[in-house]
Design an enzyme around this catalytic site. Structure first.
Site, short mmCIF file in Angstrom:
data_model
loop_
_atom_site.label_atom_id
_atom_site.label_comp_id
_atom_site.label_asym_id
_atom_site.label_seq_id
_atom_site.Cartn_x
_atom_site.Cartn_y
_atom_site.Cartn_z
N SER A 1 0.29 -16.60 -8.60
CA SER A 1 -0.98 -16.91 -8.31
C SER A 1 -1.75 -17.68 -9.42
CB SER A 1 -1.90 -15.44 -8.39
OG SER A 1 -1.75 -14.77 -7.28
N GLU B 1 8.78 -8.43 1.21
CA GLU B 1 9.28 -6.93 0.85
C GLU B 1 8.32 -6.54 -0.14
OE1 GLU B 1 13.90 -8.54 0.06
OE2 GLU B 1 13.08 -6.85 -1.01
N ARG C 1 -14.31 25.48 -4.86
CA ARG C 1 -15.79 25.48 -4.67
C ARG C 1 -16.47 26.40 -3.51
NH1 ARG C 1 -20.38 24.34 -7.24
NH2 ARG C 1 -21.92 23.32 -5.81
N MET D 1 -15.87 16.55 -2.74
CA MET D 1 -15.80 17.04 -4.15
C MET D 1 -17.08 17.16 -4.79
SD MET D 1 -12.22 16.20 -5.90
CE MET D 1 -12.47 17.22 -7.10
N GLU E 1 -1.08 -8.86 -3.23
CA GLU E 1 0.30 -9.40 -2.58
C GLU E 1 -0.15 -9.41 -1.08
OE1 GLU E 1 3.90 -7.20 -3.29
OE2 GLU E 1 3.66 -6.88 -5.18
#
Lengths: 257, 436
Positions: free
Chosen positions: B178, B293, B321, B391, B416
């Site tokens: 890049s 790949e 919790r 959470m 990618e």
């Protein structure tokens, strides 16, 4: 002395992080679809054997041994990836807790293996975390009539004698014995390594002998019958008392005073 | 290794042309098309005689390795994950231990000091690492699937002997494609290379370069003949410390903050002839192949991240919790969300492992890799976001790891090949298949 021939028995047990559950028939602990791994104390044994070799103690061979279902081969591979030279697997058909070996059976079997392999040092975990019997090492020492040092926290080999430090209440105890001998390992002996990727590949090529009980002479059958397996009763929350008098009367009520 | 291909009998692909015209057989008729989406199958194999197994089935070695990596990640990396994120830097001891465990040379053959394992093993390792820390995972991913693979595939024997033992044991690799002017349009890169008396000279700049702080080994793509447009792109190997090579700036990021991302400058960087990777003017093909790949690796990083985020939140909801007198994981509203999330994670993993196995079997996996990366990054983003909500306050604070997984997930849709690029790749394959 030509060198140490170390035998390390290992056991496949329910992984220490898994919460065991009793089966519905209350005959055994549920093992289907439960993660299994090597008994943590046995990892310490393998690690110690490998470290002895790394410390330039003359180690001729490190043999890992396991008696158990076909899957026990996985932990033998792990043992070999950690550094054992080869493995011996005695396949046991376990069904719902039946056909399982008891500590005495294992000890008798190990005696045969020791004789055949001409081992002069056996390093075992002090107990397996499934049955927590903590008997095999001691029974094997008795059967072989060898010295034993249990719950080792440090092992030093000097010539043909071995110095073992063990943690006892309020201090440490140091034992010295001549080979051949039995050592059982305790938690603080070492920190087992992780099997590295190249060593996992190498372990694939190490020999793994497959045997059955029939290949060994002796009676390894179970002598105990499991009557019932139950989970421990759930812990009940405590209560708060107002003052000391309240506490004393409560303790008296419970028969503690 | 258990590379499926090895156990198969090689066979002329005669069978492929027969029968079953109704089902579009992507793997066989999928066309080889240009631009970040084509790679030739490695070899011709026929796996039609192999009894099918569940996609998630692992070989004994892969299973043992997954367990070992998982344990290593839990014990060694997890305690440092938060700290490294806050410090925005990778702990050098972690890098050292990755090498020690053989995690930086998964596919490098044993004779070069590597682990000698198969591609899927690398994917498993990346997933297991991401489950604990996606930053550590991407370091191993770029190093293994891009750098090591490049040398293994196109390096001369001399390059292999020089670099593979180092890449397996102590030298981090980095992949420089890049640039400020070329991201998704990777082949628009402007870095130039010119021939010199005994080698090449590189001028230009790279941007968004993963691993660049830790790396000593850089695969650099530069155009050796701009008149040929992208067909002039050539791959070179540059060592850190070569005069003219400099790291200009380290980016501060939203997520995967322990992983370094830098701007790199090349100012008359002279390299010897031997540092040419493969052949001149073939670089664009290498880049396409590697990224095809590599994106399976990123997909695995994303499924690992999703698993890690889920497990973290599930542990809290089903053990810690309580509200309204019961564990929050007992509420049906929570349970249904969690069941849905788990299903999506497993669907993404199926795509990832199928793509990896197809690559290993030598089948065309380009569309599979694109689908795996697209979907895995979407699932990772969704599940890690939900996990924060499950959470509540504990998911929002920087004490635990929930918010970190959420931030780390965002990169999955970007590097990618962005999600749009994946969609384009998939659509191109489809269009080719369905155009009459």
């Amino acid at each position: 002395m030509s060198g140490l021939r170390i035998l390390v028995p290992v056991k496949r047990v329910i992984d220490y992080a898994v919460k065991p559950r009793v089966n519905r028939a209350q005959t055994a602990v549920e093992t289907a679809n439960v993660k299994h791994s090597m008994n943590p104390f046995d990892e310490l044994s393998i690690e110690e054997a490998v470290r002895l070799r790394e410390r330039k103690v003359p180690v001729e061979e490190i043999v890992a041994f396991s008696a158990g279902p076909p899957k026990a081969q996985d932990i033998l591979r792990t043992a070999m990836a950690m550094g054992a030279d080869r493995g011996i697997h005695v396949q046991i058909d376990e069904k719902e807790g039946k056909g399982e070996l008891e500590p005495l059976g294992v000890a008798k079997l190990l005696k045969r293996v020791v004789e055949k392999e001409k081992s002069n040092l056996v390093i075992l975990g002090k107990q397996s975390i499934d049955d927590d019997a903590g008997q095999t090492g001691q029974m094997l020492a008795a059967l072989l009539n060898w010295s034993q040092a249990t719950q080792a926290s440090k092992v030093q080999v000097e010539g043909d004698s071995v110095i073992v430090t063990r943690e006892v209440d309020g201090g440490v105890e140091t034992l010295k014995a001549k080979l051949p001998m039995i050592i059982t390992t305790d938690l603080r002996l070492n920190e087992p390594r992780y099997a590295s990727l190249p060593n996992i590949m190498k372990a694939k090529k190490k020999p793994l002998d497959k045997k059955t009980l029939k290949d060994f002479e002796g009676d390894f059958s179970a002598r105990l019958k499991t009557v019932k397996v139950t989970e421990p009763p759930p812990r009940k929350g405590g209560i708060k008392v107002e003052d000391v008098d309240g506490m004393i009367s409560k303790l008296k009520e419970l028969g503690a005073l | 290794m258990t590379s499926i291909a090895k156990t198969l009998r090689p066979l002329a692909r005669a069978a492929a042309s027969s029968s079953r015209p109704l089902r579009p057989a992507f793997s066989r008729t999928a066309p080889q098309i240009r631009c970040l989406s084509s790679t030739l199958p490695r070899r011709d194999v026929d796996i039609s005689d192999i009894p099918p197994t569940p996609i998630t089935h692992l070989s004994d070695t892969e299973a043992l390795m997954a367990e070992s990596v998982s344990k290593f990640a839990q014990d060694v990396i997890l305690p440092k994950a938060r700290e490294m994120d806050e410090a925005e830097s990778m702990d050098p001891t972690v890098v050292e231990q990755l090498f020690e465990q053989g995690l930086m040379g998964v596919e490098i053959p044993e004779e070069y000091g590597g682990s000698g394992m198969n591609f899927t093993s690398a994917i498993i390792a990346i997933e297991e690492l991401a489950r604990v820390d996606p930053s550590v995972s991407v370091m191993a991913d770029v190093h293994n699937t891009l750098c090591n693979t490049a040398i293994l595939k196109w390096g001369t024997e001399k390059l292999k002997k020089e670099w593979l033992p180092k890449l397996a044991t102590n030298t981090v690799g980095s992949f420089c494609l890049s640039e400020p002017v070329s991201g998704s349009d990777a082949f628009a890169l402007a870095t130039k290379a010119t021939r010199t008396g005994n080698g090449y000279k590189i001028n230009g700049g790279k941007m968004w370069i993963t691993n660049s702080m830790e790396a000593n080994f850089f695969i650099v793509f530069a155009n050796l003949d701009p008149s040929k447009k992208y067909k002039g792109i050539t791959a070179f190997i540059v060592e850190k410390g070569t005069p003219g090579f400099s790291i200009a700036k380290k980016e501060k990021k939203l997520g995967i903050r322990a992983s370094s991302t830098c701007v790199i400058n090349f100012d008359d960087v002279e390299i010897p002839k031997e540092n040419l990777l493969g052949d001149e003017f073939e670089g664009y093909k290498y880049a396409i192949g590697l990224l095809n790949e590599g994106r399976i690796g990123i997909a695995a990083q994303m499924t690992g991240l999703a698993l890690g985020a889920f497990e973290n939140a599930a542990g809290y909801a089903w053990n810690d919790r309580k509200q309204f007198g019961q564990l929050i994981g007992e509420f049906q509203g929570m349970q249904h969300q969690m069941a849905q999330a788990w299903t999506e994670i497993q669907a993404a993993r199926a795509l990832v492992f199928n793509a990896a196995r197809k690559k290993e079997a030598g089948e065309d996996f380009v569309m599979d890799a694109a689908m795996a990366k697209l979907y895995a990054s979407q699932v990772a983003g969704k599940v890690s976001g939900q996990a924060v909500e499950w959470m509540g306050g504990m998911g929002f604070v920087r004490e635990g790891l929930a918010e970190k997984y959420f931030r780390d997930s965002k990169i999955g849709a970007i590097y990618e090949g962005t999600s749009n690029i994946q969609l384009t790749t998939i659509a191109r394959h489809l269009q080719k298949t369905y155009t009459k």
